[in-house]
Write an enzyme that holds these catalytic residues in place. Structure first.
Site, PDB file in Angstrom:
ATOM      1  N   ASP A  91      -5.699   2.397  -3.870  1.00  0.00           N
ATOM      2  CA  ASP A  91      -6.920   2.153  -3.063  1.00  0.00           C
ATOM      3  C   ASP A  91      -7.469   3.377  -2.119  1.00  0.00           C
ATOM      4  O   ASP A  91      -8.488   3.478  -1.640  1.00  0.00           O
ATOM      5  CB  ASP A  91      -7.138   0.871  -2.376  1.00  0.00           C
ATOM      6  CG  ASP A  91      -6.169   0.896  -0.965  1.00  0.00           C
ATOM      7  OD1 ASP A  91      -5.242   1.737  -1.059  1.00  0.00           O
ATOM      8  OD2 ASP A  91      -6.275  -0.150  -0.425  1.00  0.00           O
ATOM      9  N   SER A  99       0.675  -1.204  -0.048  1.00  0.00           N
ATOM     10  CA  SER A  99      -0.146  -0.061  -0.047  1.00  0.00           C
ATOM     11  C   SER A  99       0.941   1.040  -0.087  1.00  0.00           C
ATOM     12  O   SER A  99       1.465   1.607  -1.040  1.00  0.00           O
ATOM     13  CB  SER A  99      -1.111  -0.085   1.273  1.00  0.00           C
ATOM     14  OG  SER A  99      -1.912   0.848   1.114  1.00  0.00           O
ATOM     15  N   ASP A 117      -2.259   6.288  -3.693  1.00  0.00           N
ATOM     16  CA  ASP A 117      -1.095   5.663  -3.049  1.00  0.00           C
ATOM     17  C   ASP A 117      -0.614   4.629  -3.751  1.00  0.00           C
ATOM     18  O   ASP A 117      -1.236   4.394  -4.649  1.00  0.00           O
ATOM     19  CB  ASP A 117      -1.639   5.172  -1.635  1.00  0.00           C
ATOM     20  CG  ASP A 117      -2.561   4.049  -1.553  1.00  0.00           C
ATOM     21  OD1 ASP A 117      -3.370   4.018  -2.613  1.00  0.00           O
ATOM     22  OD2 ASP A 117      -2.780   3.247  -0.614  1.00  0.00           O
TER      23      ASP A 117
END
Length: 446
Positions: free
Chosen positions: A244, A101, A240
């Site tokens: 998401d 992430s 990012d």
């Protein structure tokens, strides 16, 4: 039963540690395959972000799944929400995303979606963990799984995203700076906005395996803010590393966070009376201004623990379709099963075009309370609730706020840090209080 390997969002850590290595990922792939073995000719979709370690993890997972008799479709670099969508679209039995992430390249991880595009249940994660701890056995040769590239993945996701934008509307006349975080969105996001008519200036769209989230993206918008002003753009969009979450920048170069974006979307739906929200889910970190604004419009608001998984769980319990986090994870069940930065951006752009208002005006619907968040690095485990220095500092902080604010200290679920959040009515007191608490936490880690 407590989970041994899975955290709040899959499995994540430093590359080369006891979990994020080729040996464990091989076993993990096999374990997932074993859990799916009851499905006839099971197929798993695998996507990833742009980290250098993604190649190693992808190959290991692929080998493990094949050894368990499961077929694999490989998409290459794709946003996390794209894998959620495509897993359901191609009727795969599960989807796997290789990503850490918003973290930098030394970290990586794996998260999973079920056949409907939702994150796995605790029961399924425990079933996978049970298989991981068993000896690995390879199926006979004629039952080995096959792997194939899914070359149409980008095109299918691009068209899906565009389908969420009104067909009678375009982005013509808008100049947009798009920060792809040198991550998974780089190959799809600029094309989506361009095909809908916008003039697009793409930045951080040249990943090299090491520069993901490096001074760019949703967690570091300073360069995007400069570029919006420099290019005289209407808006800036930051994703990012896995696409998401979304943070936006108005034409003045000012940051617009997830709370503000969620508020704009909820109020828009309220006035349109189309799918008007019965309620909205935020988190314990959501700004009090969001809750106050929604309640003025008679929209219920509930807080979940931090993490889009917990946001979604509470949304489903309540029967609500809109929720999100300050960090920019926004879930709109009218379109997706998980946070999707591109689709959230398209909804905000739709509102801008239909209202004929800039983002700077739209965000005025919500007045944010002064809030300061400080991340304090730690080594090992720190018991916040039992530490006497921290308990004393919290007591002092509560006196400083005098009942007119909130204090939250919590360990991150994804990084070795303690997050210190203070919110109140006076910005000076809020900052002073947050810094005092952060210092107490830091002192306690020495």
């Amino acid at each position: 039963m407590q989970k041994k390997y899975f955290g709040t969002d899959g499995i994540r850590g430093k590359v080369g540690n006891s979990l994020i290595n080729a040996e464990f990922m091989l076993k993990l792939g096999w374990a997932v395959g074993r859990v799916l073995a009851n499905s006839h000719s099971a197929t798993v979709l695998i996507g990833k972000d742009t980290r250098i370690s993604g190649y190693m993890i992808e190959s290991a997972l692929q080998a493990g799944l094949s050894a368990a008799g499961v077929n694999i479709k490989l998409t290459g670099p794709m946003p996390t929400p794209a894998i959620a969508y495509l897993t359901n679209s191609v009727r795969a039995d599960a989807g796997i995303v290789i990503s850490a992430s918003h973290n930098h390249y030394p970290d990586n991880g794996v998260k999973f979606f079920n056949k409907d595009g939702f994150k796995l249940s605790d029961e399924l994660e425990l079933a996978i963990e049970k298989q991981i701890d068993k000896p690995m056995k390879t199926v006979v040769a004629d039952r080995l799984g096959k792997a194939a590239r899914m070359n149409e993945a980008h095109g299918r996701y691009i068209e899906f995203c565009k389908s969420t934008f009104p067909s009678n509307l375009t982005l013509k006349g808008l100049k947009i700076v798009v920060d792809c975080a040198n991550g998974a969105a780089y190959a799809v996001a600029p094309s989506i906005f361009h095909e809908l008519g916008a003039e697009v200036v793409a930045i951080a769209d040249d990943p090299d395996g090491f520069n993901i989230n490096q001074t760019c993206g949703a967690t570091d918008t300073a360069h995007l803010q400069e570029m919006v002003v420099k290019h005289n753009a209407d808006v800036g969009i930051a994703f990012d590393g896995d696409g998401d979450r979304l943070i936006m920048v108005d034409h003045h170069g000012l940051r617009v966070d997830g709370d503000e974006l969620l508020c704009i979307m909820a109020i828009d739906r309220f006035y349109l009376k189309e799918n008007a929200p019965l309620g909205v889910v935020g988190t314990i970190m959501s700004n009090l201004g969001l809750e106050q604004t929604l309640k003025r419009h008679h929209i219920a608001f509930e807080r979940s623990p931090v993490g889009d998984r917990y946001v979604l769980d509470l949304m489903q319990q309540k029967g609500w379709f809109l929720g999100g986090e300050s960090s920019g994870h926004i879930v709109d069940l009218g379109f997706t099963t998980t946070g999707d930065g591109v689709i959230t951006a398209l909804q905000i752009l739709r509102i801008m075009q239909q209202a004929e208002k800039p983002l700077a005006d739209l965000k005025k619907v919500m007045v944010k309370n002064p809030q300061v968040l400080i991340n304090v690095p730690i080594k090992g485990i720190l018991d916040i609730a039992q530490n006497p220095n921290i308990k004393k500092a919290i007591t002092e902080a509560e006196k400083q706020l005098n009942g007119a604010g909130r204090i939250l200290l919590r360990p991150s679920g994804t990084e070795p840090v303690i997050r210190v959040m203070v919110e109140g009515s006076d910005e000076g007191i809020v900052r002073q209080t947050a810094e005092m608490l952060a210092a107490a936490v830091q002192q306690s880690t020495l």
